[in-house]
Scaffold this motif. Structure first.
Motif, PDB file in Angstrom:
ATOM      1  N   ASN A  85     -12.138  55.312 110.058  1.00 34.29           N
ATOM      2  CA  ASN A  85     -11.529  56.579 110.525  1.00 34.29           C
ATOM      3  C   ASN A  85     -11.573  56.735 112.048  1.00 34.29           C
ATOM      4  N   MET A  86     -12.199  55.770 112.725  1.00 36.26           N
ATOM      5  CA  MET A  86     -12.193  55.785 114.194  1.00 36.26           C
ATOM      6  C   MET A  86     -11.074  54.903 114.764  1.00 36.26           C
ATOM      7  N   ILE A  87     -10.340  54.250 113.872  1.00 32.92           N
ATOM      8  CA  ILE A  87      -9.312  53.301 114.339  1.00 32.92           C
ATOM      9  C   ILE A  87      -7.925  53.815 113.952  1.00 32.92           C
ATOM     10  N   HIS A  88      -7.049  53.851 114.924  1.00 33.50           N
ATOM     11  CA  HIS A  88      -5.668  54.295 114.676  1.00 33.50           C
ATOM     12  C   HIS A  88      -4.708  53.205 115.122  1.00 33.50           C
ATOM     13  N   THR A  89      -3.527  53.258 114.582  1.00 34.09           N
ATOM     14  CA  THR A  89      -2.490  52.318 115.049  1.00 34.09           C
ATOM     15  C   THR A  89      -1.251  53.120 115.452  1.00 34.09           C
ATOM     16  N   ASP A  90      -0.496  52.545 116.371  1.00 34.39           N
ATOM     17  CA  ASP A  90       0.725  53.220 116.828  1.00 34.39           C
ATOM     18  C   ASP A  90       1.760  52.146 117.157  1.00 34.39           C
ATOM     19  N   TYR A  91       2.957  52.364 116.692  1.00 33.52           N
ATOM     20  CA  TYR A  91       4.043  51.426 116.962  1.00 33.52           C
ATOM     21  C   TYR A  91       5.164  52.195 117.654  1.00 33.52           C
ATOM     22  N   ILE A  92       5.439  51.838 118.886  1.00 34.67           N
ATOM     23  CA  ILE A  92       6.478  52.544 119.643  1.00 34.67           C
ATOM     24  C   ILE A  92       7.783  51.781 119.517  1.00 34.67           C
ATOM     25  N   GLU A  93       8.721  52.442 118.897  1.00 32.44           N
ATOM     26  CA  GLU A  93      10.017  51.776 118.692  1.00 32.44           C
ATOM     27  C   GLU A  93      10.826  51.724 119.983  1.00 32.44           C
ATOM     28  N   GLY A 101      14.342  54.715 113.024  1.00 33.14           N
ATOM     29  CA  GLY A 101      13.065  54.952 113.700  1.00 33.14           C
ATOM     30  C   GLY A 101      12.582  56.376 113.540  1.00 33.14           C
ATOM     31  N   GLU A 102      11.343  56.568 113.968  1.00 30.46           N
ATOM     32  CA  GLU A 102      10.741  57.906 113.929  1.00 30.46           C
ATOM     33  C   GLU A 102      11.162  58.656 115.188  1.00 30.46           C
TER      34      GLU A 102
END
Lengths: 163, 319
Positions: A85-93, A101-102
């Motif tokens: 729960n301390m690790i996040h991921t992010d993908y920038i399109e 895309g988001e």
């Protein structure tokens, strides 16, 4: 800047894997840090393809590879004992991607380094971690270098360049 | 039934002599087969193929089978037709390898972008029946800039004083043309000495051949900028100077300059960038621009804005 927030910029390469390894070694057992694995979408050049169908297929493949790398990276960190729960991921399109895309910030594709720094600033990261390819001076000047541009373009967060 | 080449010629150019009546092509995919005497039909316009284009380099002729010298039969004017040839290859630049791609649609897009702009070759694209994007180009009546400079029969000092100011002024305008492409998110892709021409009559400099592309995501225009740096070096020096040529210039003279590896280009390491050492009348400012492309530089140009910004004051000094 929040010193307890660490942003690892990854591109699916061995250098990125080394960056994740390095951070997991350093932070093993430290509970107070949050880590984000960030990947900026770099589209294959459209002009390298015979038509848009072939280009779109290559874009899909690349996106799948990077999303899979982000997933693997998260696994690498949790396997080293860092709480999930301390690790996040992010993908920038990429703004010009032919794929759905988001909504939100997208990369214009002119500088991955500046996109990384934009996210670091926007989300108040105290440290940015980046792998380094180890290019010659001629390669750096002609092709550009994400790590060097990050070093030269930031003044308000700490940069770890992992060799 | 479709017309034969003879029927087309009889209708459109009845007075022309033709040694061979070839085939009529509406599909140009197999460009190797298309040769002199054939006719290519595009958008109901007829182009009589005269021959394959040839690139001449170091006295060797290299045929470009996908580029056809043609006559547009409706107008009688000469045209170059670039047929579709998808080619991916590694360009060797000194020690560097650059993956390049020949992209018909990139060139077609740039032709649209620069229509009416005399700083670029002119033309348009049209698709054959198999959707091949063919570029129909006006033929530039003129000479390669580098050949024109090379053939000026004067010594360097005379060239520097009598010719360089005007050449540099026009070169800066050519850089601004590339700057315009960059501002539109496009790159030339293949800036070489033989891709900048001097047009007869107007004396204007014209860029040709925009079909190469490359993918440097952190420095998208890097290859164009280095290409312009190399071209500037040629223009200022009236040629390139290798260690051997420099030795030849000075022989065993005691006043031969002390030239180090850092004085040569970063990419092509046998070309002297520090021209001031052999031509001391070259102003420091102009030499400094050249030195940004040398092995010794600590800072490289990241954009043409910076390059042109540094170059403009040099022009005033020469004038």
């Amino acid at each position: 800047m929040d010193a307890n927030k660490i942003l690892i910029a990854v591109d699916g390469s061995e250098n990125s894997r080394r960056s994740i390894d390095y951070v997991s070694d350093i932070l093993r057992g430290c509970a107070q840090y949050t880590i984000k694995l960030l990947s900026i979408e770099h589209l294959p050049d459209r002009d390298f393809f015979v038509d848009d169908t072939a280009w779109k297929k290559a874009c899909e493949k690349k996106r799948e590879e990077l999303l899979s790398f982000l997933y693997d990276g998260k696994q690498m960190l949790t396997e080293q004992g860092i709480s999930e729960n301390m690790i996040h991921t992010d993908y920038i399109e990429n703004c010009h991607s032919p794929l759905p895309g988001e909504p939100g910030y997208c990369s214009r594709g002119t500088s991955i380094a500046l996109d990384i720094l934009h996210k670091a600033k926007e989300e108040n990261f105290g440290t940015v971690v980046i792998g380094r390819r180890g290019v010659s001076k001629a390669e750096e000047f002609m092709f550009g270098s994400v790590s060097n541009k990050i070093i030269h373009s930031t003044s308000d967060c700490t940069i770890w360049v992992v060799q | 039934m479709s017309e034969s080449v003879k029927q087309i010629l009889d209708r459109l150019q009845p007075d022309s002599y033709m040694g061979r009546f070839g085939k009529v092509y509406t599909d140009t995919s197999d460009f190797m087969r298309i040769t002199g005497g054939d006719v290519i039909v595009l958008d109901q316009q007829h182009y009589l193929v005269l021959r394959d284009e040839v690139e001449r380099s170091y006295g060797i002729e290299d045929p470009k089978y996908w580029v056809k010298r043609c006559r547009h039969l409706e107008s009688g004017e000469r045209r170059l037709l670039k047929l579709v040839f998808h080619e991916k290859f590694t360009l060797q630049m000194g020690e560097l390898k650059v993956l390049c791609y020949r992209s018909p649609r990139k060139e077609a897009r740039i032709l649209d972008l620069v229509r009416g702009d005399s700083r670029f070759m002119q033309g348009f694209s049209a698709e054959d029946e198999k959707d091949n994007k063919i570029r129909v180009l006006d033929i530039i009546k003129g000479k390669r800039l580098d050949n024109w400079i090379y053939k000026l029969d004067v010594d360097h000092k005379t060239y520097f004083q009598a010719y360089l100011p005007e050449i540099l002024q026009k070169f800066i305008a050519s850089c601004q043309a590339i700057q315009y492409l960059h501002a539109k998110g496009e790159k030339h892709g293949d800036i070489r000495r033989d891709h900048l021409w001097v047009e007869h009559g107007s004396g204007e400099y014209v860029w040709i051949d925009f079909d190469y592309t490359f993918d440097f995501h952190e420095n998208p225009f890097g290859l164009d900028i280095f290409g312009l740096g190399g071209l500037l070096l040629y223009i200022v020096g009236k040629g390139f100077y290798s260690p051997k040529e420099i030795d030849h210039m000075y022989g065993n003279e005691k006043d031969a300059p002390d030239i180090k590896q850092e004085d040569f280009l970063l990419v092509f390491k046998n070309r002297l960038a520090n021209l001031h050492k052999i031509f001391p009348y070259i102003p420091e400012e102009l030499n400094r621009v050249l030195m940004h492309f040398s092995s010794g530089t600590r800072v490289a140009y990241e954009s043409l804005d910076e390059f042109i910004h540094d170059l403009r004051p040099c022009l005033k000094q020469l004038a």
